[in-house]
Design a protein around this motif. Structure first.
Motif, PDB file in Angstrom:
ATOM      1  N   ASP A 107     -20.677 -36.737 -13.765  1.00 22.47           N
ATOM      2  CA  ASP A 107     -21.864 -37.048 -14.627  1.00 22.47           C
ATOM      3  C   ASP A 107     -22.101 -36.392 -16.164  1.00 22.47           C
ATOM      4  O   ASP A 107     -22.334 -37.099 -17.039  1.00 22.47           O
ATOM      5  CB  ASP A 107     -23.095 -37.098 -13.929  1.00 22.47           C
ATOM      6  CG  ASP A 107     -23.323 -37.978 -12.506  1.00 22.47           C
ATOM      7  OD1 ASP A 107     -22.490 -39.102 -12.728  1.00 22.47           O
ATOM      8  OD2 ASP A 107     -24.063 -37.616 -11.797  1.00 22.47           O
ATOM      9  N   LEU A 108     -21.614 -35.195 -16.021  1.00 24.07           N
ATOM     10  CA  LEU A 108     -21.740 -34.511 -17.384  1.00 24.07           C
ATOM     11  C   LEU A 108     -20.748 -34.890 -18.185  1.00 24.07           C
ATOM     12  O   LEU A 108     -20.902 -35.040 -19.384  1.00 24.07           O
ATOM     13  CB  LEU A 108     -21.707 -32.875 -16.861  1.00 24.07           C
ATOM     14  CG  LEU A 108     -21.652 -31.838 -18.134  1.00 24.07           C
ATOM     15  CD1 LEU A 108     -23.200 -32.172 -19.012  1.00 24.07           C
ATOM     16  CD2 LEU A 108     -21.789 -30.379 -17.755  1.00 24.07           C
ATOM     17  N   ALA A 155     -30.228 -26.894 -14.926  1.00 24.75           N
ATOM     18  CA  ALA A 155     -29.690 -28.098 -14.850  1.00 24.75           C
ATOM     19  C   ALA A 155     -28.380 -28.482 -14.914  1.00 24.75           C
ATOM     20  O   ALA A 155     -27.644 -29.212 -14.267  1.00 24.75           O
ATOM     21  CB  ALA A 155     -30.694 -29.050 -15.838  1.00 24.75           C
ATOM     22  N   THR A 190     -25.739 -30.107 -11.671  1.00 27.20           N
ATOM     23  CA  THR A 190     -25.352 -31.318 -12.122  1.00 27.20           C
ATOM     24  C   THR A 190     -23.895 -31.667 -11.483  1.00 27.20           C
ATOM     25  O   THR A 190     -23.247 -30.958 -11.614  1.00 27.20           O
ATOM     26  CB  THR A 190     -25.602 -31.878 -13.379  1.00 27.20           C
ATOM     27  OG1 THR A 190     -25.327 -33.243 -13.728  1.00 27.20           O
ATOM     28  CG2 THR A 190     -24.381 -31.043 -14.391  1.00 27.20           C
ATOM     29  N   ASP A 191     -23.508 -33.034 -11.455  1.00 23.40           N
ATOM     30  CA  ASP A 191     -22.331 -33.435 -11.009  1.00 23.40           C
ATOM     31  C   ASP A 191     -21.442 -33.461 -12.163  1.00 23.40           C
ATOM     32  O   ASP A 191     -21.794 -33.805 -13.276  1.00 23.40           O
ATOM     33  CB  ASP A 191     -22.289 -34.625 -10.418  1.00 23.40           C
ATOM     34  CG  ASP A 191     -21.138 -35.576  -9.847  1.00 23.40           C
ATOM     35  OD1 ASP A 191     -20.408 -35.002  -8.866  1.00 23.40           O
ATOM     36  OD2 ASP A 191     -20.483 -36.038 -10.655  1.00 23.40           O
ATOM     37  N   TYR A 232     -30.236 -33.695 -19.712  1.00 22.58           N
ATOM     38  CA  TYR A 232     -30.581 -32.377 -19.149  1.00 22.58           C
ATOM     39  C   TYR A 232     -31.487 -31.418 -19.465  1.00 22.58           C
ATOM     40  O   TYR A 232     -32.162 -30.582 -18.903  1.00 22.58           O
ATOM     41  CB  TYR A 232     -29.166 -31.618 -19.064  1.00 22.58           C
ATOM     42  CG  TYR A 232     -28.223 -32.665 -18.186  1.00 22.58           C
ATOM     43  CD1 TYR A 232     -28.351 -32.948 -16.939  1.00 22.58           C
ATOM     44  CD2 TYR A 232     -27.360 -33.211 -18.942  1.00 22.58           C
ATOM     45  CE1 TYR A 232     -27.192 -33.634 -16.074  1.00 22.58           C
ATOM     46  CE2 TYR A 232     -26.371 -34.030 -18.553  1.00 22.58           C
ATOM     47  CZ  TYR A 232     -26.305 -34.281 -16.914  1.00 22.58           C
ATOM     48  OH  TYR A 232     -25.139 -35.095 -16.520  1.00 22.58           O
TER      49      TYR A 232
END
Length: 270
Positions: free
Chosen positions: A100-101, A92, A96-97, A83
């Motif tokens: 995903d993070l 970012a 972000t989802d 990111y």
């Protein structure tokens, strides 16, 4: 001394994330707290602090909560690789989802909770400051008390996290972050009251340790805690002379005669 000594360059701040070892003028210590920190300064690195990007510092410190550096560092590296390349990190992370993070920072532990915290804080930084760059300017230029109050208003940010941002990013003198090592050691030594909470220990240290010594006092105390003054088995338990702080320490909650160690708050009053 332990093998994981810090390099000459200060990886916690300074120009381009570096910064050379700091020097200070030795003087007669005015308190036992200062004498402890002076001795730590003889054993470990004395450094200047500041220069680390404020939002990245905040992210790194959140990742380190309730885990070790060994676990949080890979999570930080993976997050930055995914990111932080060529983008505003706060923007970012705010976009972000969360799943995903969470997958990216999994090595740090508590990854679902931490990913939610990071996403929420990133969104607030973007909304209130426009992004990481303006947030960094706020942290480094604004009054430290205002910065600390603002950081503490972020859900998921406690006193230690806020103070680490002030120290490692803002380079603010007189800030002595209190983590589990600092909290244990200065109560065990007898510098702070045995029942003092983290904020109570911080108040004592920032009052009794000169501002220019607080930064390295924090990092050196952590090193000392890992090497000598461990939570369950401090060096003095087996050998009174094994600890370099033996002559300055009250051993509150440590009983070599019975091989027993308790939290200083649970030690009977003498």
């Amino acid at each position: 001394m332990s093998e994981d000594q810090e390099p000459t360059e200060n990886i916690s701040g300074g120009p381009d994330g570096g910064g050379l070892a700091s020097e200070f003028d030795e003087r007669t210590a005015d308190s036992r707290a200062e004498r402890v920190v002076d001795r730590l300064g003889e054993r470990y690195w004395r450094k200047t602090y500041g220069g680390q990007d404020a939002f990245e510092c905040l992210v790194r410190t959140i990742l380190s909560q309730n885990t070790s550096d060994k676990a949080s560092q890979p999570a930080h590296d993976a997050l930055m690789a995914r990111y932080g390349e060529g983008e505003d990190l706060a923007v970012a992370l705010s976009e972000t989802d969360q799943d995903d993070l969470a997958e990216t920072i999994q090595p740090a532990g508590l990854y679902n909770q931490k990913s939610e915290t990071l996403g929420r804080i990133a969104g607030r930084v973007v909304e209130e400051y426009g992004g990481a760059a303006a947030f960094d300017e706020f942290v480094t230029a604004e009054d430290p008390a205002t910065v600390r109050d603002t950081l503490l208003d972020f859900s998921g940010v406690g006193p230690k996290t806020a103070d680490c941002v002030l120290l490692f990013s803002g380079g603010r003198a007189g800030v002595f972050p209190v983590d589990t090592h600092v909290h244990r050691i200065y109560r065990r030594i007898g510098v702070a009251p045995p029942d003092a909470d983290h904020e109570g220990v911080r108040a004592v240290l920032e009052d009794q340790v000169p501002a220019e010594k607080c930064g390295f006092g924090h990092t050196a105390t952590i090193q000392f805690g890992r090497e000598f003054c461990k939570a369950r088995k401090p060096a003095c338990l087996d050998d009174p002379d094994a600890c370099p702080m033996a002559d300055l320490c009250d051993q509150v909650g440590v009983y070599p005669a019975t091989d027993e160690v308790v939290d200083p708050a649970d030690a009977p009053a003498e």
